[in-house]
Design a protein around this motif. Sequence first.
Motif, short mmCIF file in Angstrom:
data_model
loop_
_atom_site.label_atom_id
_atom_site.label_comp_id
_atom_site.label_asym_id
_atom_site.label_seq_id
_atom_site.Cartn_x
_atom_site.Cartn_y
_atom_site.Cartn_z
N ARG A 82 0.82 -1.21 0.00
CA ARG A 82 0.00 0.00 0.00
C ARG A 82 0.86 1.26 0.00
N ILE A 83 1.98 1.23 0.70
CA ILE A 83 2.86 2.40 0.73
C ILE A 83 3.37 2.70 -0.68
N TYR A 84 3.85 1.69 -1.37
CA TYR A 84 4.34 1.90 -2.74
C TYR A 84 3.20 2.28 -3.68
N ARG A 85 2.07 1.62 -3.53
CA ARG A 85 0.93 1.90 -4.42
C ARG A 85 0.44 3.34 -4.26
N TRP A 93 10.90 2.20 6.55
CA TRP A 93 9.68 2.54 7.27
C TRP A 93 9.47 1.56 8.40
N THR A 94 8.70 1.98 9.38
CA THR A 94 8.37 1.13 10.51
C THR A 94 6.99 1.49 11.02
N GLU A 95 6.33 0.55 11.67
CA GLU A 95 5.01 0.81 12.21
C GLU A 95 4.94 0.33 13.65
N SER A 96 4.26 1.09 14.48
CA SER A 96 3.96 0.69 15.85
C SER A 96 2.45 0.78 16.06
N THR A 97 1.88 -0.26 16.66
CA THR A 97 0.44 -0.33 16.86
C THR A 97 0.13 -0.49 18.33
N PHE A 98 -0.91 0.21 18.80
CA PHE A 98 -1.24 0.25 20.22
C PHE A 98 -2.74 0.09 20.41
N LEU A 99 -3.11 -0.54 21.49
CA LEU A 99 -4.52 -0.67 21.86
C LEU A 99 -4.74 -0.11 23.26
N GLY A 100 -5.68 0.76 23.40
CA GLY A 100 -6.13 1.14 24.74
C GLY A 100 -5.77 2.51 25.23
N GLN A 127 11.47 10.94 8.51
CA GLN A 127 11.07 12.29 8.10
C GLN A 127 9.56 12.47 8.10
N ASP A 128 8.82 11.45 7.67
CA ASP A 128 7.37 11.56 7.51
C ASP A 128 6.64 10.63 8.48
N VAL A 129 5.38 10.96 8.75
CA VAL A 129 4.59 10.17 9.69
C VAL A 129 3.15 10.08 9.22
N GLY A 130 2.54 8.93 9.49
CA GLY A 130 1.11 8.75 9.33
C GLY A 130 0.55 8.22 10.63
N ILE A 131 -0.56 8.79 11.07
CA ILE A 131 -1.18 8.37 12.32
C ILE A 131 -2.61 7.96 12.04
N GLY A 132 -2.92 6.71 12.40
CA GLY A 132 -4.26 6.19 12.20
C GLY A 132 -4.93 5.87 13.52
N LEU A 133 -6.24 6.05 13.58
CA LEU A 133 -7.00 5.79 14.80
C LEU A 133 -8.31 5.11 14.42
N ALA A 134 -8.56 3.96 15.05
CA ALA A 134 -9.84 3.27 14.92
C ALA A 134 -10.35 2.98 16.32
N TRP A 135 -11.61 2.54 16.41
CA TRP A 135 -12.22 2.32 17.73
C TRP A 135 -12.83 0.92 17.81
N HIS A 136 -12.65 0.31 18.95
CA HIS A 136 -13.29 -0.97 19.24
C HIS A 136 -13.92 -0.88 20.63
N ARG A 137 -15.24 -0.86 20.64
CA ARG A 137 -15.96 -0.74 21.91
C ARG A 137 -15.40 0.41 22.75
N LEU A 148 11.11 7.21 5.98
CA LEU A 148 12.08 8.10 5.35
C LEU A 148 12.03 7.82 3.85
N PRO A 149 11.68 8.81 3.02
CA PRO A 149 11.60 8.55 1.58
C PRO A 149 12.98 8.32 0.98
N LYS A 150 13.01 7.51 -0.05
CA LYS A 150 14.27 7.15 -0.70
C LYS A 150 15.03 8.38 -1.17
N ARG A 151 14.32 9.34 -1.76
CA ARG A 151 15.00 10.52 -2.29
C ARG A 151 15.68 11.32 -1.17
N ALA A 152 15.02 11.46 -0.02
CA ALA A 152 15.63 12.18 1.09
C ALA A 152 16.85 11.44 1.61
N ALA A 153 16.78 10.11 1.65
CA ALA A 153 17.93 9.32 2.11
C ALA A 153 19.11 9.48 1.17
N GLU A 154 18.83 9.57 -0.13
CA GLU A 154 19.91 9.74 -1.11
C GLU A 154 20.58 11.11 -0.95
#
Length: 296
Positions: A82-85, A93-100, A127-137, A148-154
């Motif tokens: 999805r990131i490339y698309r 890139w890295t992702e961290s997911t949290f509940l609660g 360099q860049d960030v995306g923050i997502g939030l969903a709800w469960h009960r 970090l985009p490839k161009r910035a790393a270069e």
Amino acid sequence: MIPELTLLAVLLTPAPVCGTDADAPLRRSVLAALNRARTEAGSPPLQPHPALDEIARWRASAVAAAGAIGSSPESYGETNHRIYRAGYTPHRWTESTFLGPRAEELLAQWRKLRPDSWRQAVAGDFQDVGIGLAWHRRRPVWSIILALPKRAAEWRAAAPLRELERVRATALEAVNRFRRDKRRREVASDPRLDEAAQRHATDMLRRAYYSHRSPEGSTPQQRVRAAGYRDARVVGENIAKGLFTPEEVVRRWMKSYGHRRNMLLHDATHTGLGVAFGENANGFEVVWVQLFAGDR
């Protein structure tokens, strides 16, 4: 690289509710707190990226629907796809997911439960960030994607090449070490050869070609003489691209028969180096030229 997924709890009943625009203040507050932590660590602020935001919202919803937080090659692969698309080409890139945790508690839990991931987030090179939030009960599920985009790393990797005299001195030392090992006399740096090499490197970068012969047909011998080294009896030219340090480019040339032969030219007395980097029709490129010449 497999992204980091931080496990804080398990969802018991899959009944996810996607985040809405009403959640935007919560997401902004998390970003503001994260950037304050980065400022304290001496790091530049993260920039919100719409594509990463959208993917993070999808991830948060997917985690809520799955009933648990976890990592798998499939979830990594889909996120990466999805990131490339979305048109974002990452270097990392890295992702961290949290509940609660509520927004005001999120970073404290991140820091406490995953200190290595936290340090990477505040002191790393993202360099860049995306923050997502969903709800469960009524329980928040967060997804934070750092990239970090490839161009910035270069551009970052190429920045030290601006110190051209240091780059030339490093390459000269490596070449002469190689020549001494092979019982060749050392070569000296020559400003005329530096000029000819730099002009050719800059021209190849600007016009997006890669050849010892220019589009107009000029050869290394002609460029050397045009730069004022008119008594050259022998001329050799090495070119390379895609490498970011003088040590690496010399090592690569050593492993190639033709480039190695130029570096060990018996009658060479002088050398010059040019390097140019930036964006052209091919994307981002680093172009190297090294000349060897002898006048006796």
